[in-house]
Design a protein around this motif. Structure first.
Motif, PDB file in Angstrom:
ATOM      1  N   ALA A 195       0.862  -1.181   0.000  1.00 26.19           N
ATOM      2  CA  ALA A 195       0.000   0.000   0.000  1.00 26.19           C
ATOM      3  C   ALA A 195       0.902   1.235   0.000  1.00 26.19           C
ATOM      4  O   ALA A 195       1.577   1.526   0.979  1.00 26.19           O
ATOM      5  N   MET A 196       0.923   1.940  -1.116  1.00 25.53           N
ATOM      6  CA  MET A 196       1.723   3.162  -1.219  1.00 25.53           C
ATOM      7  C   MET A 196       0.881   4.359  -0.786  1.00 25.53           C
ATOM      8  O   MET A 196      -0.326   4.394  -1.007  1.00 25.53           O
ATOM      9  N   GLU A 197       1.536   5.320  -0.160  1.00 26.71           N
ATOM     10  CA  GLU A 197       0.814   6.523   0.246  1.00 26.71           C
ATOM     11  C   GLU A 197       1.662   7.756  -0.026  1.00 26.71           C
ATOM     12  O   GLU A 197       2.878   7.664  -0.242  1.00 26.71           O
ATOM     13  N   GLU A 198       1.009   8.899  -0.027  1.00 25.99           N
ATOM     14  CA  GLU A 198       1.715  10.146  -0.298  1.00 25.99           C
ATOM     15  C   GLU A 198       2.329  10.686   0.980  1.00 25.99           C
ATOM     16  O   GLU A 198       1.667  10.751   2.025  1.00 25.99           O
ATOM     17  N   PHE A 199       3.610  11.049   0.914  1.00 22.93           N
ATOM     18  CA  PHE A 199       4.305  11.726   1.997  1.00 22.93           C
ATOM     19  C   PHE A 199       4.470  13.191   1.607  1.00 22.93           C
ATOM     20  O   PHE A 199       4.832  13.497   0.473  1.00 22.93           O
ATOM     21  N   SER A 288       7.041  -0.601  -7.367  1.00 21.79           N
ATOM     22  CA  SER A 288       6.563   0.383  -8.340  1.00 21.79           C
ATOM     23  C   SER A 288       5.639   1.383  -7.660  1.00 21.79           C
ATOM     24  O   SER A 288       5.182   1.174  -6.531  1.00 21.79           O
ATOM     25  N   THR A 289       5.337   2.458  -8.370  1.00 27.09           N
ATOM     26  CA  THR A 289       4.492   3.503  -7.798  1.00 27.09           C
ATOM     27  C   THR A 289       3.069   3.024  -7.551  1.00 27.09           C
ATOM     28  O   THR A 289       2.352   3.626  -6.746  1.00 27.09           O
ATOM     29  N   PRO A 336       3.246  10.723  -6.871  1.00 32.70           N
ATOM     30  CA  PRO A 336       1.956  10.289  -7.416  1.00 32.70           C
ATOM     31  C   PRO A 336       1.965  10.288  -8.934  1.00 32.70           C
ATOM     32  O   PRO A 336       2.616  11.129  -9.574  1.00 32.70           O
ATOM     33  N   SER A 337       1.243   9.324  -9.516  1.00 29.44           N
ATOM     34  CA  SER A 337       1.156   9.180 -10.976  1.00 29.44           C
ATOM     35  C   SER A 337       2.522   8.959 -11.611  1.00 29.44           C
ATOM     36  O   SER A 337       2.763   9.359 -12.751  1.00 29.44           O
ATOM     37  N   ALA A 338       3.429   8.343 -10.854  1.00 30.15           N
ATOM     38  CA  ALA A 338       4.778   8.010 -11.329  1.00 30.15           C
ATOM     39  C   ALA A 338       5.596   9.246 -11.684  1.00 30.15           C
ATOM     40  O   ALA A 338       6.513   9.188 -12.496  1.00 30.15           O
ATOM     41  N   SER A 339       5.257  10.377 -11.057  1.00 25.81           N
ATOM     42  CA  SER A 339       6.035  11.591 -11.289  1.00 25.81           C
ATOM     43  C   SER A 339       7.443  11.427 -10.721  1.00 25.81           C
ATOM     44  O   SER A 339       7.662  10.703  -9.750  1.00 25.81           O
ATOM     45  N   VAL A 340       8.414  12.101 -11.357  1.00 31.24           N
ATOM     46  CA  VAL A 340       9.823  11.960 -10.985  1.00 31.24           C
ATOM     47  C   VAL A 340      10.313  13.296 -10.424  1.00 31.24           C
ATOM     48  O   VAL A 340      10.146  14.350 -11.046  1.00 31.24           O
ATOM     49  N   GLY A 349       5.925  20.914   1.132  1.00 31.15           N
ATOM     50  CA  GLY A 349       4.606  20.849   0.513  1.00 31.15           C
ATOM     51  C   GLY A 349       4.541  19.908  -0.664  1.00 31.15           C
ATOM     52  O   GLY A 349       3.447  19.468  -1.048  1.00 31.15           O
ATOM     53  N   ASP A 350       5.707  19.599  -1.274  1.00 35.79           N
ATOM     54  CA  ASP A 350       5.718  18.630  -2.364  1.00 35.79           C
ATOM     55  C   ASP A 350       5.344  17.248  -1.822  1.00 35.79           C
ATOM     56  O   ASP A 350       5.527  16.953  -0.635  1.00 35.79           O
ATOM     57  N   ARG A 351       4.871  16.393  -2.727  1.00 35.21           N
ATOM     58  CA  ARG A 351       4.445  15.070  -2.302  1.00 35.21           C
ATOM     59  C   ARG A 351       5.193  13.989  -3.084  1.00 35.21           C
ATOM     60  O   ARG A 351       5.303  14.057  -4.307  1.00 35.21           O
ATOM     61  N   ILE A 352       5.716  13.028  -2.340  1.00 35.17           N
ATOM     62  CA  ILE A 352       6.351  11.873  -2.934  1.00 35.17           C
ATOM     63  C   ILE A 352       5.688  10.619  -2.355  1.00 35.17           C
ATOM     64  O   ILE A 352       4.884  10.717  -1.422  1.00 35.17           O
ATOM     65  N   LEU A 353       6.037   9.469  -2.898  1.00 32.03           N
ATOM     66  CA  LEU A 353       5.417   8.226  -2.444  1.00 32.03           C
ATOM     67  C   LEU A 353       6.310   7.475  -1.462  1.00 32.03           C
ATOM     68  O   LEU A 353       7.542   7.561  -1.512  1.00 32.03           O
TER      69      LEU A 353
END
Length: 374
Positions: A195-199, A288-289, A336-340, A349-353
């Motif tokens: 289960a991936m989540e946004e940090f 994977s994302t 999110p959405s496999a963004s790099v 404020g940015d979000r990574i997985l």
């Protein structure tokens, strides 16, 4: 972990007495799909939570088949006689057994696997996995299940990884108590997802020199894959592989410029290891994302002194997590959405997985006791 478990089948033929009963007890508590029996009396000891399976061949005595039909849930018959058992008893499922000994029987297995609900396949004479690769490719869109006979647990691991899809099920003849546990563990690992989540990024700090680890794998990683790393066992961030273009240097799709040597990474069996502990031949999880997981083999690690950047983030429940990585823009986190995201361009404020772990860790194992990290 979310799990879509591969099916584990246990072969109890030629297994009797205390060992047979112990294996049945073990299977009943571990989520085994079914047990194969050739003794109607032993079948009575199998609890209803386990599917009882009979495998019959042309030479199987008719009297034994008649007895087994009355007590099993799934009757798997050799392809040459399977028509005799269709519609034999209400609610009795049927499957087909194919012993692959050459091209002709392999072609037959490919045809049957596209038609039958259950295809049990025993590969003989050929030690390679090429026939299984051909079968899985030919039946890629089939609705039924392919169950493959394996010799041992090592063979099970390989079989479940063929063409990345692997066989839908594994049939193993246990040699001792404990083999069932190991088989179920292998089946869970090969089909697990996270289960991936946004940090949310909260702070970045330039730290100065430290030792970072590049993890070079024996696998070509995909653009949306990386490995999970973190300073705390409460949460790990998803760091990208070097599959994305870089100026001045070629891409290295086998590599993850991961984090500082003290960092945790997630390995098979729901364990963590320090990056500094990895060696040629170690296994880590490529993630994977979208949460898909596969085990990959480490070819080497490269540990070098570099400027370091501390990345602090907050999980969805407010827990603070941390990773220390090389302070260089070509180290990238996945979002999110496999963004790099180049880590030197991250801002609060940015979000990574990432992935949060529910248990603390001791020598890599999950434990349930007080442990505080900061």
């Amino acid at each position: 972990m979310r799990e879509n478990m591969k099916s584990a089948y246990i072969d109890l033929r030629d297994c009797a007495g205390e060992l047979a009963n112990a294996v049945i007890e073990e299977s009943a508590h571990l989520g085994v799909e079914g047990v194969v029996v050739d003794d109607p009396e032993l079948a009575k000891n199998v609890p209803p939570t386990l599917h009882k399976v009979a495998i019959v061949a042309p030479e199987t005595p008719t009297t034994l088949i008649d007895q087994l039909v009355d007590v099993v849930d799934l009757l798997v018959a050799d392809h040459s006689i399977v028509e005799k058992f269709e519609g034999l008893r209400p609610h009795l499922k049927t499957g087909v057994l194919v012993k692959v000994v050459g091209e002709e029987t392999l072609n037959l297995a490919c045809k049957i696997a596209n038609e039958a609900d259950f295809t049990f396949v025993q590969f003989q004479q050929d030690p390679s996995k090429i026939p299984l690769e051909i079968l899985l490719a030919a039946a890629d869109r089939a609705q039924g299940s392919i169950v493959t006979f394996v010799e041992d647990l090592e063979d099970a691991v390989v079989t479940l990884g063929v063409l990345e899809r692997g066989s839908d099920g594994i049939l193993l003849r246990p040699r001792r108590v404990g083999d069932v546990s190991e088989l179920v563990r292998v089946c869970h690992e090969e089909s697990a997802s996270l289960a991936m989540e946004e940090f949310e990024i909260v702070k970045l700090t330039h730290l100065g020199l430290g030792d970072r680890v590049c993890v070079d794998t024996c696998t070509r990683l995909r653009p949306n894959e990386g490995i999970l790393v973190g300073s705390y066992s409460t949460g790990l961030m998803l760091i990208s592989s070097e599959t994305h273009p870089l100026p001045y240097m070629p891409t290295r799709p086998f590599r993850v410029n991961a984090a500082a040597l003290h960092s945790y990474t997630l390995t098979p069996g729901n364990r963590t290891q320090y990056l500094s502990e990895l060696r040629c031949g170690s296994e880590v999880l490529a993630v994977s994302t979208d949460g898909n997981v596969r085990r990959v083999i480490v070819g080497r690690i490269k540990m070098e002194t570099r400027p370091m950047l501390q990345i602090e983030a907050r999980t969805s429940d407010g827990t603070l997590v941390d990773v220390v990585a090389q302070d260089d823009w070509h180290v990238r986190a996945l979002g999110p959405s496999a963004s790099v995201h180049n880590i030197t361009e991250l801002r609060p404020g940015d979000r990574i997985l990432g992935h949060t772990l529910t248990d603390q860790r001791h020598v890599g194992y999950a434990i349930r006791e007080f442990l505080h990290e900061q």
